[in-house]
Design a protein around this motif. Structure first.
Motif, PDB file in Angstrom:
ATOM      1  N   GLY A 221      21.860  96.296  52.805  1.00 53.51           N
ATOM      2  CA  GLY A 221      22.125  96.342  54.228  1.00 53.51           C
ATOM      3  C   GLY A 221      21.618  95.076  54.886  1.00 53.51           C
ATOM      4  O   GLY A 221      20.865  94.293  54.299  1.00 53.51           O
ATOM      5  N   MET A 222      22.026  94.877  56.117  1.00 52.94           N
ATOM      6  CA  MET A 222      21.680  93.640  56.814  1.00 52.94           C
ATOM      7  C   MET A 222      20.194  93.521  57.108  1.00 52.94           C
ATOM      8  O   MET A 222      19.689  92.418  57.317  1.00 52.94           O
ATOM      9  N   THR A 223      19.473  94.625  57.099  1.00 54.38           N
ATOM     10  CA  THR A 223      18.037  94.554  57.414  1.00 54.38           C
ATOM     11  C   THR A 223      17.160  94.528  56.165  1.00 54.38           C
ATOM     12  O   THR A 223      15.942  94.435  56.262  1.00 54.38           O
ATOM     13  N   ASN A 224      17.773  94.627  54.994  1.00 57.65           N
ATOM     14  CA  ASN A 224      16.982  94.663  53.753  1.00 57.65           C
ATOM     15  C   ASN A 224      16.436  93.296  53.392  1.00 57.65           C
ATOM     16  O   ASN A 224      16.913  92.264  53.873  1.00 57.65           O
ATOM     17  N   LYS A 225      15.427  93.322  52.500  1.00 64.60           N
ATOM     18  CA  LYS A 225      14.925  92.099  51.875  1.00 64.60           C
ATOM     19  C   LYS A 225      15.053  92.277  50.367  1.00 64.60           C
ATOM     20  O   LYS A 225      14.574  93.279  49.821  1.00 64.60           O
TER      21      LYS A 225
ATOM     22  N   LEU B 180      15.913  83.251  44.781  1.00 65.38           N
ATOM     23  CA  LEU B 180      16.519  83.144  46.107  1.00 65.38           C
ATOM     24  C   LEU B 180      16.164  84.411  46.864  1.00 65.38           C
ATOM     25  O   LEU B 180      16.635  85.497  46.534  1.00 65.38           O
ATOM     26  N   HIS B 181      15.290  84.268  47.862  1.00 66.08           N
ATOM     27  CA  HIS B 181      14.851  85.407  48.651  1.00 66.08           C
ATOM     28  C   HIS B 181      15.798  85.582  49.838  1.00 66.08           C
ATOM     29  O   HIS B 181      16.135  84.617  50.526  1.00 66.08           O
ATOM     30  N   LEU B 182      16.216  86.829  50.040  1.00 65.88           N
ATOM     31  CA  LEU B 182      17.227  87.135  51.044  1.00 65.88           C
ATOM     32  C   LEU B 182      16.656  88.082  52.095  1.00 65.88           C
ATOM     33  O   LEU B 182      15.986  89.061  51.750  1.00 65.88           O
ATOM     34  N   HIS B 183      16.917  87.786  53.361  1.00 69.58           N
ATOM     35  CA  HIS B 183      16.502  88.732  54.396  1.00 69.58           C
ATOM     36  C   HIS B 183      17.396  88.586  55.615  1.00 69.58           C
ATOM     37  O   HIS B 183      17.797  87.489  55.982  1.00 69.58           O
ATOM     38  N   THR B 184      17.701  89.722  56.210  1.00 71.31           N
ATOM     39  CA  THR B 184      18.528  89.781  57.422  1.00 71.31           C
ATOM     40  C   THR B 184      19.854  89.059  57.219  1.00 71.31           C
ATOM     41  O   THR B 184      20.265  88.187  58.006  1.00 71.31           O
ATOM     42  N   LEU B 185      20.535  89.382  56.131  1.00 75.23           N
ATOM     43  CA  LEU B 185      21.805  88.722  55.825  1.00 75.23           C
ATOM     44  C   LEU B 185      22.938  89.277  56.676  1.00 75.23           C
ATOM     45  O   LEU B 185      22.830  90.362  57.254  1.00 75.23           O
ATOM     46  N   GLN B 186      24.026  88.504  56.736  1.00 75.07           N
ATOM     47  CA  GLN B 186      25.206  88.858  57.509  1.00 75.07           C
ATOM     48  C   GLN B 186      26.358  89.210  56.560  1.00 75.07           C
ATOM     49  O   GLN B 186      26.367  88.778  55.403  1.00 75.07           O
ATOM     50  N   PRO B 187      27.346  89.963  57.045  1.00 77.08           N
ATOM     51  CA  PRO B 187      28.479  90.315  56.168  1.00 77.08           C
ATOM     52  C   PRO B 187      29.149  89.096  55.532  1.00 77.08           C
ATOM     53  O   PRO B 187      29.594  89.180  54.378  1.00 77.08           O
ATOM     54  N   GLU B 188      29.193  87.975  56.239  1.00 75.90           N
ATOM     55  CA  GLU B 188      29.849  86.781  55.680  1.00 75.90           C
ATOM     56  C   GLU B 188      29.057  86.147  54.541  1.00 75.90           C
ATOM     57  O   GLU B 188      29.527  85.207  53.891  1.00 75.90           O
ATOM     58  N   ASP B 189      27.853  86.659  54.299  1.00 76.86           N
ATOM     59  CA  ASP B 189      27.064  86.180  53.163  1.00 76.86           C
ATOM     60  C   ASP B 189      27.464  86.857  51.860  1.00 76.86           C
ATOM     61  O   ASP B 189      26.963  86.483  50.787  1.00 76.86           O
ATOM     62  N   SER B 190      28.339  87.839  51.926  1.00 81.99           N
ATOM     63  CA  SER B 190      28.836  88.487  50.710  1.00 81.99           C
ATOM     64  C   SER B 190      29.592  87.452  49.881  1.00 81.99           C
ATOM     65  O   SER B 190      30.505  86.787  50.376  1.00 81.99           O
ATOM     66  N   ALA B 191      29.186  87.296  48.615  1.00 80.40           N
ATOM     67  CA  ALA B 191      29.776  86.258  47.756  1.00 80.40           C
ATOM     68  C   ALA B 191      29.161  86.382  46.374  1.00 80.40           C
ATOM     69  O   ALA B 191      28.294  87.230  46.124  1.00 80.40           O
TER      70      ALA B 191
END
Lengths: 112, 111
Positions: A14-18, A76-87
């Motif tokens: 989800g967009m709020t996950n890390k 690569l640490h991910l947090h607060t991602l957006q739908p356009e980051d799907s790849a």
């Protein structure tokens, strides 16, 4: 066996996950890279590390945070991602910068 | 990185046919690389070229580094079903250590 191992292979968040993506290379290379691959587009370079030092940040948003604790491992640490980051996120390594790169099989990331 | 012009975008071929694809740039490159990517996998390096005019083979694959250093081509002879995939050209411009990539050529083989 490519010599470059990426985990996980698939990630839905989800967009709020890390979460974190991991890459390990068994080739004795000194340079490591993160790429983003979206459909119908050329690979986009995100980050470059050479001898554990970051040498390139290709205008990547701060919601992507790389870490290279040693020459064999890259995160690569991910947090607060957006739908356009799907790849598909690909890790690669090379003996030195400017040498042919060897890729892992990638992490397929889906942002809900 | 600099964008490479890769063509064709896609091709549908009969098994046994030869395949040819190419890549061009507007500036000089020091190396040309050809990769193949299959579904669910990362790109795999097929051939690396380092000198202008160099012609290198890897099984049924042959690639050449253009004399002008601004182009490269890849040929696949006598295609077989396992040749399906996306083929990418890539290269190092003379003034940059970063790889530039083409958008890929999707090859579909009909039995």
């Amino acid at each position: 066996e490519t010599g470059v191992t990426q985990t996980p292979r698939h990630l839905v968040m989800g967009m709020t996950n890390k979460k974190s993506l991991k890459c390990e290379q068994h080739l004795g290379h000194n340079a490591m890279y993160w790429y983003k691959q979206s459909a119908k587009k050329p690979l986009e370079l995100m980050f470059v590390y050479n001898f554990k030092e970051q040498t390139e940040n290709n205008s990547v948003p701060s919601r992507f945070s790389p870490e290279c604790p040693n020459s064999s491992h890259l995160f690569l640490h991910l947090h607060t991602l957006q739908p356009e980051d799907s790849a598909l996120y690909l890790c690669a390594s090379s003996q030195d910068r400017g040498q042919p790169q060897h890729f892992g099989d990638g992490t397929r990331l889906s942002i809900l | 990185g600099q964008q490479l012009n890769q063509s064709p975008q896609s091709m549908f071929i009969q098994e046994g046919e030869d395949v040819s694809m190419n890549c061009t740039s507007s500036s000089i490159f020091n190396t040309w690389l050809w990769y193949k990517q299959e579904p669910g996998e990362g790109p795999v390096l097929l051939i690396a070229l380092y000198k202008a005019g160099e012609l290198t083979s890897n099984g049924r694959l042959t690639a050449q580094f253009g004399i002008t250093r601004k182009d490269s081509f890849l040929n696949i002879s006598a295609s077989i079903p396992s040749d399906v995939g996306i083929y990418f050209c890539a290269g190092h411009p003379s003034n940059d250590y970063k790889l530039s990539f083409g958008a890929g050529t999707t090859v579909t083989v009909r039995a």
